[in-house]
Design a protein around this motif. Structure first.
Motif, PDB file in Angstrom:
ATOM      1  N   VAL A 194       2.024-143.643  16.906  1.00 47.65           N
ATOM      2  CA  VAL A 194       2.977-144.276  15.996  1.00 47.65           C
ATOM      3  C   VAL A 194       3.692-145.414  16.716  1.00 47.65           C
ATOM      4  CG1 VAL A 194       5.064-143.953  14.615  1.00 47.65           C
ATOM      5  CG2 VAL A 194       3.303-142.168  14.649  1.00 47.65           C
ATOM      6  N   VAL A 195       3.749-146.574  16.064  1.00 46.85           N
ATOM      7  CA  VAL A 195       4.480-147.726  16.589  1.00 46.85           C
ATOM      8  C   VAL A 195       5.534-148.102  15.566  1.00 46.85           C
ATOM      9  CG1 VAL A 195       4.371-150.119  17.362  1.00 46.85           C
ATOM     10  CG2 VAL A 195       2.458-148.560  17.846  1.00 46.85           C
ATOM     11  N   VAL A 196       6.786-148.137  15.999  1.00 50.50           N
ATOM     12  CA  VAL A 196       7.908-148.435  15.104  1.00 50.50           C
ATOM     13  C   VAL A 196       8.393-149.845  15.385  1.00 50.50           C
ATOM     14  CG1 VAL A 196      10.250-147.769  14.431  1.00 50.50           C
ATOM     15  CG2 VAL A 196       8.556-146.006  14.984  1.00 50.50           C
ATOM     16  N   MET A 197       8.329-150.717  14.370  1.00 49.53           N
ATOM     17  CA  MET A 197       8.646-152.128  14.600  1.00 49.53           C
ATOM     18  C   MET A 197       9.074-152.836  13.311  1.00 49.53           C
ATOM     19  SD  MET A 197       4.708-153.423  15.309  1.00 49.53           S
ATOM     20  CE  MET A 197       5.164-155.147  15.340  1.00 49.53           C
ATOM     21  N   SER A 198       9.904-152.193  12.496  1.00 51.32           N
ATOM     22  CA  SER A 198      10.355-152.852  11.267  1.00 51.32           C
ATOM     23  C   SER A 198      11.490-153.836  11.529  1.00 51.32           C
ATOM     24  CB  SER A 198      10.805-151.814  10.241  1.00 51.32           C
ATOM     25  OG  SER A 198      12.138-151.405  10.473  1.00 51.32           O
ATOM     26  N   HIS A 199      12.143-153.696  12.686  1.00 50.46           N
ATOM     27  CA  HIS A 199      13.276-154.547  13.074  1.00 50.46           C
ATOM     28  C   HIS A 199      14.506-154.330  12.200  1.00 50.46           C
ATOM     29  CE1 HIS A 199      10.339-156.453  15.629  1.00 50.46           C
ATOM     30  NE2 HIS A 199       9.642-156.867  14.590  1.00 50.46           N
ATOM     31  N   GLN A 200      14.481-153.291  11.376  1.00 47.56           N
ATOM     32  CA  GLN A 200      15.636-152.906  10.573  1.00 47.56           C
ATOM     33  C   GLN A 200      16.169-151.610  11.183  1.00 47.56           C
ATOM     34  OE1 GLN A 200      16.761-154.329   7.517  1.00 47.56           O
ATOM     35  NE2 GLN A 200      15.263-155.987   7.456  1.00 47.56           N
ATOM     36  N   PHE A 201      17.333-151.675  11.803  1.00 51.89           N
ATOM     37  CA  PHE A 201      17.805-150.547  12.611  1.00 51.89           C
ATOM     38  C   PHE A 201      17.871-149.255  11.799  1.00 51.89           C
ATOM     39  CE2 PHE A 201      20.885-147.709  14.487  1.00 51.89           C
ATOM     40  CZ  PHE A 201      20.538-147.734  15.833  1.00 51.89           C
ATOM     41  N   ALA A 203       6.562-147.125   0.856  1.00 50.96           N
ATOM     42  CA  ALA A 203       7.573-146.151   0.428  1.00 50.96           C
ATOM     43  C   ALA A 203       8.705-146.195   1.439  1.00 50.96           C
ATOM     44  CB  ALA A 203       6.990-144.744   0.331  1.00 50.96           C
ATOM     45  N   PHE A 204       9.827-145.604   1.087  1.00 46.57           N
ATOM     46  CA  PHE A 204      10.940-145.541   2.022  1.00 46.57           C
ATOM     47  C   PHE A 204      10.641-144.490   3.092  1.00 46.57           C
ATOM     48  CE2 PHE A 204      12.971-147.680  -1.553  1.00 46.57           C
ATOM     49  CZ  PHE A 204      13.663-148.679  -0.881  1.00 46.57           C
ATOM     50  N   PRO A 205      11.317-144.575   4.250  1.00 44.42           N
ATOM     51  CA  PRO A 205      10.952-143.742   5.408  1.00 44.42           C
ATOM     52  C   PRO A 205      10.762-142.261   5.116  1.00 44.42           C
ATOM     53  CG  PRO A 205      12.532-145.380   6.081  1.00 44.42           C
ATOM     54  CD  PRO A 205      12.394-145.532   4.592  1.00 44.42           C
ATOM     55  N   GLY A 206      11.674-141.650   4.389  1.00 45.13           N
ATOM     56  CA  GLY A 206      11.552-140.214   4.127  1.00 45.13           C
ATOM     57  C   GLY A 206      10.281-139.871   3.380  1.00 45.13           C
ATOM     58  N   THR A 207       9.968-140.660   2.354  1.00 41.15           N
ATOM     59  CA  THR A 207       8.750-140.430   1.572  1.00 41.15           C
ATOM     60  C   THR A 207       7.507-140.763   2.379  1.00 41.15           C
ATOM     61  OG1 THR A 207       9.969-140.977  -0.445  1.00 41.15           O
ATOM     62  CG2 THR A 207       7.576-140.988  -0.586  1.00 41.15           C
ATOM     63  N   LEU A 208       7.600-141.811   3.199  1.00 40.02           N
ATOM     64  CA  LEU A 208       6.466-142.174   4.053  1.00 40.02           C
ATOM     65  C   LEU A 208       6.072-141.018   4.953  1.00 40.02           C
ATOM     66  CD1 LEU A 208       7.238-145.831   5.215  1.00 40.02           C
ATOM     67  CD2 LEU A 208       5.304-145.084   3.817  1.00 40.02           C
ATOM     68  N   LEU A 209       7.058-140.383   5.569  1.00 41.16           N
ATOM     69  CA  LEU A 209       6.768-139.283   6.489  1.00 41.16           C
ATOM     70  C   LEU A 209       6.076-138.129   5.767  1.00 41.16           C
ATOM     71  CD1 LEU A 209      10.105-139.447   8.474  1.00 41.16           C
ATOM     72  CD2 LEU A 209       7.837-139.838   9.430  1.00 41.16           C
ATOM     73  N   GLU A 210       6.457-137.904   4.526  1.00 43.19           N
ATOM     74  CA  GLU A 210       5.798-136.850   3.741  1.00 43.19           C
ATOM     75  C   GLU A 210       4.348-137.231   3.442  1.00 43.19           C
ATOM     76  OE1 GLU A 210       8.026-136.135   0.224  1.00 43.19           O
ATOM     77  OE2 GLU A 210       9.858-135.532   1.283  1.00 43.19           O
ATOM     78  N   LYS A 211       4.118-138.495   3.104  1.00 44.77           N
ATOM     79  CA  LYS A 211       2.778-138.940   2.737  1.00 44.77           C
ATOM     80  C   LYS A 211       1.850-139.046   3.950  1.00 44.77           C
ATOM     81  CE  LYS A 211       3.913-141.584  -1.434  1.00 44.77           C
ATOM     82  NZ  LYS A 211       3.798-142.899  -2.100  1.00 44.77           N
ATOM     83  N   LYS A 252      16.407-148.350   9.015  1.00 44.35           N
ATOM     84  CA  LYS A 252      15.082-147.859   8.591  1.00 44.35           C
ATOM     85  C   LYS A 252      14.319-147.314   9.805  1.00 44.35           C
ATOM     86  CE  LYS A 252      15.235-149.170   4.190  1.00 44.35           C
ATOM     87  NZ  LYS A 252      16.536-149.848   4.152  1.00 44.35           N
ATOM     88  N   ASP A 253      14.371-148.027  10.926  1.00 43.96           N
ATOM     89  CA  ASP A 253      13.714-147.545  12.141  1.00 43.96           C
ATOM     90  C   ASP A 253      14.275-146.189  12.554  1.00 43.96           C
ATOM     91  OD1 ASP A 253      12.026-149.685  12.364  1.00 43.96           O
ATOM     92  OD2 ASP A 253      13.103-150.677  13.986  1.00 43.96           O
ATOM     93  N   ALA A 254      15.606-146.067  12.496  1.00 42.82           N
ATOM     94  CA  ALA A 254      16.245-144.825  12.927  1.00 42.82           C
ATOM     95  C   ALA A 254      15.821-143.655  12.055  1.00 42.82           C
ATOM     96  CB  ALA A 254      17.766-144.983  12.899  1.00 42.82           C
ATOM     97  N   GLU A 255      15.788-143.866  10.740  1.00 43.69           N
ATOM     98  CA  GLU A 255      15.382-142.787   9.836  1.00 43.69           C
ATOM     99  C   GLU A 255      13.937-142.372  10.090  1.00 43.69           C
ATOM    100  OE1 GLU A 255      15.141-141.775   5.026  1.00 43.69           O
ATOM    101  OE2 GLU A 255      15.894-143.723   5.705  1.00 43.69           O
ATOM    102  N   PHE A 256      13.070-143.367  10.296  1.00 45.36           N
ATOM    103  CA  PHE A 256      11.662-143.060  10.517  1.00 45.36           C
ATOM    104  C   PHE A 256      11.463-142.360  11.863  1.00 45.36           C
ATOM    105  CE2 PHE A 256       7.237-143.811  11.566  1.00 45.36           C
ATOM    106  CZ  PHE A 256       6.608-143.554  10.360  1.00 45.36           C
ATOM    107  N   ALA A 294       2.702-148.936   7.341  1.00 45.82           N
ATOM    108  CA  ALA A 294       3.679-148.250   6.495  1.00 45.82           C
ATOM    109  C   ALA A 294       4.966-149.074   6.432  1.00 45.82           C
ATOM    110  CB  ALA A 294       3.974-146.856   7.052  1.00 45.82           C
ATOM    111  N   ASP A 295       5.460-149.288   5.227  1.00 48.57           N
ATOM    112  CA  ASP A 295       6.664-150.100   5.037  1.00 48.57           C
ATOM    113  C   ASP A 295       7.225-149.773   3.660  1.00 48.57           C
ATOM    114  OD1 ASP A 295       7.659-152.993   6.518  1.00 48.57           O
ATOM    115  OD2 ASP A 295       8.377-152.604   4.480  1.00 48.57           O
ATOM    116  N   TRP A 296       8.514-150.038   3.461  1.00 45.59           N
ATOM    117  CA  TRP A 296       9.134-149.787   2.169  1.00 45.59           C
ATOM    118  C   TRP A 296       9.013-150.985   1.226  1.00 45.59           C
ATOM    119  CZ3 TRP A 296      11.456-150.980   6.672  1.00 45.59           C
ATOM    120  CH2 TRP A 296      12.324-152.087   6.701  1.00 45.59           C
ATOM    121  N   ARG A 297       8.442-152.097   1.711  1.00 45.25           N
ATOM    122  CA  ARG A 297       8.349-153.317   0.916  1.00 45.25           C
ATOM    123  C   ARG A 297       6.913-153.516   0.429  1.00 45.25           C
ATOM    124  NH1 ARG A 297      11.207-156.327   5.888  1.00 45.25           N
ATOM    125  NH2 ARG A 297       9.652-154.975   6.866  1.00 45.25           N
TER     126      ARG A 297
END
Length: 332
Positions: free
Chosen positions: A232-239, A215-223, A241-245, A195-198
């Motif tokens: 779940v493993v969080v590793m986008s390295h974008q603070f 999709a962006f984090p909010g939409t990803l969580l819905e999908k 985006k990681d925080a929102e997810f 899952a990624d926004w890019r």
């Protein structure tokens, strides 16, 4: 997940096949009760029940089982101290009983039904009832018992195996270091979702065998519709985006949440939200790993430990248990 792969093979292959199942083990054995493999008439196979030592011998039974169209029990006793054949080769020293069944008729119908149930995310139990020894078996399929963790239960007159859907690993962050993680998780029996926004990062070419969602984090969580069985493993390295997810993910009870990065960074990601026991940070077992491949090994090893119920530390990592100093110097 080997059982799922075997069901896929049953669904796919049209040639005669024989299902080999370890239904009894005494002492030490390479595989435990419940291990399965599918033996094809052309000599190929799916799955394993030994390091390769028993498979060749078992394949010799395939023509006999196919011709008789009756199940057969094969026993390998590797307990004698002077056994320098099977026992020394396999490195065991136990007794193994393996049930060989022609995949036809009632068994085939139930295996195909079990595969369909797993595709729907449902766990089911295949019940074998032995009528006359092991040569006459009655089969039935039913829903798995809630709260039951045992995959196989045997008695003198029956053998019950629970088929479970592949556990899902959701990786948030499709950077290059997620590629070895996805590959290793897939080969370890997990269903993997990237899952990624890019959009350009979420491709089948980069992550063969995995599902991708962009999709962006909010939409990803819905999908994603996360559940209590998800890893779940969080590793986008974008603070941000990681925080929102992360803050969205912790609203759902998960089996596992692993956050890549230092302990200090992870604490900031979770700032202002309750930190559940199933949150692990830094992600992965403390093996001194460096680089994407070694990090992937440490992460998947932790996932397997959680899946098997043998994870030692459990929950959030302390600075001592994780090998970090108090500043959380490990940054991955």
């Amino acid at each position: 997940m080997e059982a799922y792969d075997i069901l896929e093979a049953v669904e796919r292959y049209v040639q005669p096949t024989v299902l080999a199942t370890v239904i009894h083990v005494e002492g030490h054995a390479y595989r435990k009760q419940g291990a399965m493999m599918l033996l094809m008439a052309d000599g190929s196979s799916v799955g394993s029940i030994s390091p390769g030592c028993l498979e060749a011998d078992l394949s010799g039974y395939v023509p006999l089982v196919e011709e008789s169209q009756k199940p057969q029990m094969v026993e390998y006793d590797m307990r004698p101290a002077d056994d320098f054949g099977w026992g020394e080769t396999i490195g065991c020293g136990g007794l193994i009983r393996i049930l060989l069944e022609p995949v036809t008729g009632e068994l085939l119908v139930h295996l195909l039904a079990a595969k369909a149930a797993l595709n729907r995310g449902e766990a089911v139990r295949l019940v074998r009832t032995f009528i006359e020894g092991y040569s006459d078996i009655r089969y039935s399929l039913c829903d798995a018992l809630e709260g039951s963790s045992a995959d196989c239960v045997s008695s003198s007159g029956s053998y019950v195996y629970t088929f479970r859907p592949k556990p899902r690993v959701v990786v948030f962050g499709a950077n290059d270091d997620a590629i070895p993680l996805a590959g290793l998780a897939l080969s370890s029996g997990f269903r993997v979702v990237i899952a990624d926004w890019r959009d350009a990062y979420c491709t089948a070419e980069r992550f063969p065998g995995a599902e991708t969602i962009a999709a962006f984090p909010g939409t990803l969580l819905e999908k994603l519709k996360l559940t209590a069985e998800d890893y779940v493993v969080v590793m986008s390295h974008q603070f941000d985006k990681d925080a929102e997810f992360v803050r969205g993910a912790v609203k759902t009870s998960l089996r596992y949440l692993g956050i890549m990065g230092s302990r200090v960074r992870s604490e900031k990601l979770l700032d202002g939200v309750e930190r559940p026991d199933w949150a692990h940070y830094p992600v992965g077992l403390r093996i001194g790993s460096e680089g994407p491949v070694e990090n992937a090994v440490s992460i998947v090893a932790e996932l397997i430990g959680i899946k098997r119920g043998v994870h030692a530390n459990g929950g959030r990592s302390s600075s001592v248990a994780s090998g970090l100093d108090v500043q959380g110097s490990r940054t991955w």
